[in-house]
Design an enzyme around this catalytic site. Structure first.
Site, PDB file in Angstrom:
ATOM      1  N   CYS A 200       3.524  -4.133   6.747  1.00  0.00           N
ATOM      2  CA  CYS A 200       3.088  -4.046   5.437  1.00  0.00           C
ATOM      3  C   CYS A 200       4.431  -3.513   4.552  1.00  0.00           C
ATOM      4  O   CYS A 200       5.182  -3.197   4.987  1.00  0.00           O
ATOM      5  CB  CYS A 200       1.974  -3.323   5.476  1.00  0.00           C
ATOM      6  SG  CYS A 200       0.358  -3.944   5.882  1.00  0.00           S
TER       7      CYS A 200
ATOM      8  N   HIS B 299       0.805  -1.201  -0.109  1.00  0.00           N
ATOM      9  CA  HIS B 299       0.076  -0.043   0.004  1.00  0.00           C
ATOM     10  C   HIS B 299       0.893   1.186   0.021  1.00  0.00           C
ATOM     11  O   HIS B 299       2.177   1.159   0.266  1.00  0.00           O
ATOM     12  CB  HIS B 299      -0.911  -0.083   1.304  1.00  0.00           C
ATOM     13  CG  HIS B 299      -0.334   0.148   2.577  1.00  0.00           C
ATOM     14  ND1 HIS B 299       0.365   0.928   3.005  1.00  0.00           N
ATOM     15  CD2 HIS B 299      -0.433  -0.836   3.456  1.00  0.00           C
ATOM     16  CE1 HIS B 299       0.904   0.674   4.117  1.00  0.00           C
ATOM     17  NE2 HIS B 299       0.449  -0.394   4.611  1.00  0.00           N
TER      18      HIS B 299
END
Length: 282
Positions: free
Chosen positions: A126, A98
């Site tokens: 992430c 992301h």
């Protein structure tokens, strides 16, 4: 009737075969080097085609190593700490590709401190990317894309690790990602700049300096800036020869981490050495 059925089956087979071929042609695999904080995309032939600077998990929240298949895409998604990410692609469980986090679902609300950490281990697990790279994965890597996360060296990043542009004190829009392809991004109208304090310079013809020293001399008084207004390096190009009198053009070129380019030119005059003698005789 049998001929019609046979014809339909042939058409369906043709369409499916071409769809499968087209899908295969567009397939990518992604490899994430946790040590260098670099993502490399490979095409279906195993050729490295794109490199992306990233931020993997910190030591206390590491990105898990292994091989996974992407399973979900989300245009915006809530992250840890009630922040939000753009162009999210789920790798496994809560681990996603992301953008760098935003404080709200607003393209102009970037967490600038996190953005400036791109290229280092800074996430909660992430894989953070600039918006352009997160969108590239979102748009070009279908669900089921293989992602391998590993510990490697710089040699395992065949295209090298791209530089991350920084949002420093002089950034004109500190809460925008300069790489965001959004049509609303004010950085779209900006680019690199090369400024010179002098438009004309001159020296006398001489054999006491080399061409390399001359090029270094021509750098004085010249400054280049990237899209976010950080000073960056630049190149100097000229045919000037310290042994040959004449009027020369000097070209200064600069390219920033976004690939944006600019140049400027000045004049450089090498005066004949005889002029020194004439002046001294007077």
């Amino acid at each position: 009737m049998q001929k019609i059925i046979f014809w339909l089956l042939a058409v369906i087979l043709f369409i499916n075969t071409n769809l499968i071929y087209a899908f295969a042609e567009g397939e990518y695999t992604l490899k994430v080097n946790r040590v260098t904080n670099c993502v490399t995309a490979y095409d279906s032939s195993g050729n490295a085609v794109k490199a992306m600077v990233c931020s993997v998990g910190k030591a206390e929240s590491p990105t898990p190593a292994g091989t996974y298949s992407t399973s979900q895409k989300l245009r915006w998604h809530t992250l840890f700490g009630n922040e939000y990410g753009q162009y999210c692609t789920r790798i496994n469980g809560h681990i996603l590709f992301h953008s760098v986090p935003y404080f709200s679902q607003n393209e102009n609300d970037l967490n600038t401190a996190n953005y400036n950490c791109l290229g280092t281990a800074d996430s909660m697990g992430c894989i953070r990317l600039n918006v352009s790279d997160a969108k590239w994965i979102y748009d070009n890597c279908p669900l089921g894309t293989t992602v391998t996360i590993f510990d490697g060296t710089e040699a395992d990043d065949p295209l090298g690790k791209p530089e991350a542009i920084k949002l420093g004190a002089n950034a004109p829009y500190p809460t925008w990602d300069p790489a965001d392809p959004s049509e609303n991004n004010p950085y779209n109208s900006l680019g690199t700049k090369v400024k010179s304090q002098k438009n004309v310079r001159s020296i006398y013809q001489t054999d006491s300096i080399t061409r390399e020293e001359l090029l270094e001399y021509l750098r004085y008084g010249v400054t280049a800036y990237d899209t976010a207004n950080n000073e960056i390096d630049f190149t100097v190009e000229t045919e000037a020869d310290p042994l040959k009198a004449g009027v020369y053009t000097v070209t200064y070129k600069a390219t920033d981490a976004l690939g944006r380019y600019s140049q400027t030119q000045t004049l450089f005059i090498i005066l004949p050495s005889e002029l020194i003698l004439n002046v001294s005789l007077k």
